[in-house]
Design a protein around this motif. Structure first.
Motif, PDB file in Angstrom:
ATOM      1  N   LEU A  25       0.839  -1.208   0.000  1.00 19.00           N
ATOM      2  CA  LEU A  25       0.000   0.000   0.000  1.00 19.00           C
ATOM      3  C   LEU A  25       0.871   1.254   0.000  1.00 19.00           C
ATOM      4  O   LEU A  25       0.603   2.211  -0.729  1.00 19.00           O
ATOM      5  CB  LEU A  25      -0.931   0.003   1.223  1.00 19.00           C
ATOM      6  CG  LEU A  25      -1.755   1.270   1.432  1.00 19.00           C
ATOM      7  CD1 LEU A  25      -2.796   1.430   0.326  1.00 19.00           C
ATOM      8  CD2 LEU A  25      -2.426   1.234   2.799  1.00 19.00           C
ATOM      9  N   ILE A  26       1.922   1.244   0.778  1.00 15.73           N
ATOM     10  CA  ILE A  26       2.833   2.390   0.845  1.00 15.73           C
ATOM     11  C   ILE A  26       3.517   2.594  -0.510  1.00 15.73           C
ATOM     12  O   ILE A  26       3.589   3.724  -1.010  1.00 15.73           O
ATOM     13  CB  ILE A  26       3.873   2.196   1.980  1.00 15.73           C
ATOM     14  CG1 ILE A  26       3.172   2.226   3.339  1.00 15.73           C
ATOM     15  CG2 ILE A  26       4.955   3.265   1.903  1.00 15.73           C
ATOM     16  CD1 ILE A  26       4.019   1.709   4.495  1.00 15.73           C
ATOM     17  N   ILE A  27       3.987   1.523  -1.114  1.00  9.40           N
ATOM     18  CA  ILE A  27       4.644   1.618  -2.418  1.00  9.40           C
ATOM     19  C   ILE A  27       3.676   2.169  -3.460  1.00  9.40           C
ATOM     20  O   ILE A  27       4.005   3.087  -4.218  1.00  9.40           O
ATOM     21  CB  ILE A  27       5.182   0.236  -2.861  1.00  9.40           C
ATOM     22  CG1 ILE A  27       6.319  -0.205  -1.948  1.00  9.40           C
ATOM     23  CG2 ILE A  27       5.635   0.260  -4.319  1.00  9.40           C
ATOM     24  CD1 ILE A  27       6.733  -1.664  -2.130  1.00  9.40           C
ATOM     25  N   THR A  28       2.477   1.626  -3.485  1.00 14.00           N
ATOM     26  CA  THR A  28       1.468   2.056  -4.461  1.00 14.00           C
ATOM     27  C   THR A  28       1.092   3.513  -4.250  1.00 14.00           C
ATOM     28  O   THR A  28       1.006   4.291  -5.214  1.00 14.00           O
ATOM     29  CB  THR A  28       0.219   1.158  -4.367  1.00 14.00           C
ATOM     30  OG1 THR A  28       0.623  -0.203  -4.609  1.00 14.00           O
ATOM     31  CG2 THR A  28      -0.843   1.573  -5.364  1.00 14.00           C
ATOM     32  N   ALA A  30      11.978   0.813  -3.590  1.00 11.19           N
ATOM     33  CA  ALA A  30      10.916  -0.197  -3.675  1.00 11.19           C
ATOM     34  C   ALA A  30      10.004   0.065  -4.871  1.00 11.19           C
ATOM     35  O   ALA A  30       9.606  -0.876  -5.573  1.00 11.19           O
ATOM     36  CB  ALA A  30      10.110  -0.212  -2.379  1.00 11.19           C
ATOM     37  N   VAL A  31       9.688   1.329  -5.112  1.00 13.96           N
ATOM     38  CA  VAL A  31       8.881   1.682  -6.279  1.00 13.96           C
ATOM     39  C   VAL A  31       9.623   1.287  -7.558  1.00 13.96           C
ATOM     40  O   VAL A  31       9.040   0.714  -8.487  1.00 13.96           O
ATOM     41  CB  VAL A  31       8.529   3.191  -6.282  1.00 13.96           C
ATOM     42  CG1 VAL A  31       7.931   3.626  -7.616  1.00 13.96           C
ATOM     43  CG2 VAL A  31       7.572   3.522  -5.138  1.00 13.96           C
ATOM     44  N   ALA A  32      10.918   1.577  -7.610  1.00 15.49           N
ATOM     45  CA  ALA A  32      11.719   1.251  -8.791  1.00 15.49           C
ATOM     46  C   ALA A  32      11.732  -0.256  -9.040  1.00 15.49           C
ATOM     47  O   ALA A  32      11.534  -0.703 -10.183  1.00 15.49           O
ATOM     48  CB  ALA A  32      13.144   1.778  -8.628  1.00 15.49           C
ATOM     49  N   ILE A  33      11.927  -1.041  -8.017  1.00 14.54           N
ATOM     50  CA  ILE A  33      11.966  -2.494  -8.194  1.00 14.54           C
ATOM     51  C   ILE A  33      10.613  -3.017  -8.665  1.00 14.54           C
ATOM     52  O   ILE A  33      10.543  -3.863  -9.561  1.00 14.54           O
ATOM     53  CB  ILE A  33      12.459  -3.187  -6.910  1.00 14.54           C
ATOM     54  CG1 ILE A  33      13.945  -2.856  -6.709  1.00 14.54           C
ATOM     55  CG2 ILE A  33      12.239  -4.694  -6.982  1.00 14.54           C
ATOM     56  CD1 ILE A  33      14.515  -3.296  -5.391  1.00 14.54           C
ATOM     57  N   ASP A  34       9.537  -2.493  -8.104  1.00 15.98           N
ATOM     58  CA  ASP A  34       8.199  -2.849  -8.610  1.00 15.98           C
ATOM     59  C   ASP A  34       8.079  -2.477 -10.086  1.00 15.98           C
ATOM     60  O   ASP A  34       7.520  -3.228 -10.880  1.00 15.98           O
ATOM     61  CB  ASP A  34       7.109  -2.106  -7.822  1.00 15.98           C
ATOM     62  CG  ASP A  34       6.504  -2.936  -6.715  1.00 15.98           C
ATOM     63  OD1 ASP A  34       7.081  -3.973  -6.352  1.00 15.98           O
ATOM     64  OD2 ASP A  34       5.432  -2.538  -6.215  1.00 15.98           O
TER      65      ASP A  34
END
Length: 192
Positions: free
Chosen positions: A18-21, A64-68
């Motif tokens: 949720l935080i990443i999104t 984390a956003v980048a890896i997603d």
């Protein structure tokens, strides 16, 4: 592991995602400079200490956003590659999918390639989603091509340059197909 521990782990993983999104959505809507941990905590309706229990700060969130994003990019490139199985159309399809990804998700692309992160490329510690995206370029070349990884690096570098220059308005978007044709014609040799 007890049922309550499993539930706690599942809830933690859901909060993490949720935080990443939410970070990504905020960056897409207002830019990365607007994405602060305070605004993000408000958006996900958790306190900043809860946010910091998942991520050490903004840099860790961007990572984390980048890896997603690399996972999404790999999936897009794979779909494009499988939909056009004949070389050099395969390479062209993968390059086009890459350019479309960058154009459609500018903040995500920025997190993946522009913002400073500790994500290691071409290294033993390279995250699997990043390697999967790179492997889609490698797969455009025949297995007996001894320089397929080198060719993949060069093509990725060139397409990244086109995406970056197009995204910043430094080269006109109306010549995109011509650039893509030129690039593929120069680098699509799938022989050894």
């Amino acid at each position: 592991m007890s049922a309550s521990e499993k539930r706690r782990d599942r809830e933690r993983a859901q909060r993490h995602q949720l935080i990443i999104t939410a970070a990504r959505e905020l960056a897409e809507a207002e830019g990365w400079e607007a994405m602060t941990t305070r605004r993000l905590a408000e958006r996900v309706e958790y306190s900043q200490p809860v946010l910091y229990s998942h991520f050490s700060g903004k840099d860790a969130i961007v990572r984390a956003v980048a890896i997603d994003g690399f996972g999404e990019l790999a999936a897009d490139l794979r779909r494009a590659r499988l939909a056009s199985p004949e070389p050099p159309q395969t390479l062209r399809a993968v390059c086009r999918a890459y350019l479309e990804f960058a154009a459609q998700r500018p903040a995500l692309y920025q997190a993946m390639f522009v913002m400073p992160t500790d994500v290691k490329f071409a290294h033993a510690e390279t995250p699997p989603p990043l390697r999967a995206a790179f492997d889609e370029f490698v797969s455009c070349y025949r297995p007996d091509n001894t320089q397929r990884e080198l060719a993949a690096e060069v093509i990725w570098s060139a397409v990244h340059g086109i995406a970056t220059l197009s995204g910043s308005g430094r080269i006109p978007p109306d010549s995109q197909e011509e650039r893509l044709d030129f690039l593929v014609n120069q680098l699509a040799d799938t022989s050894g």
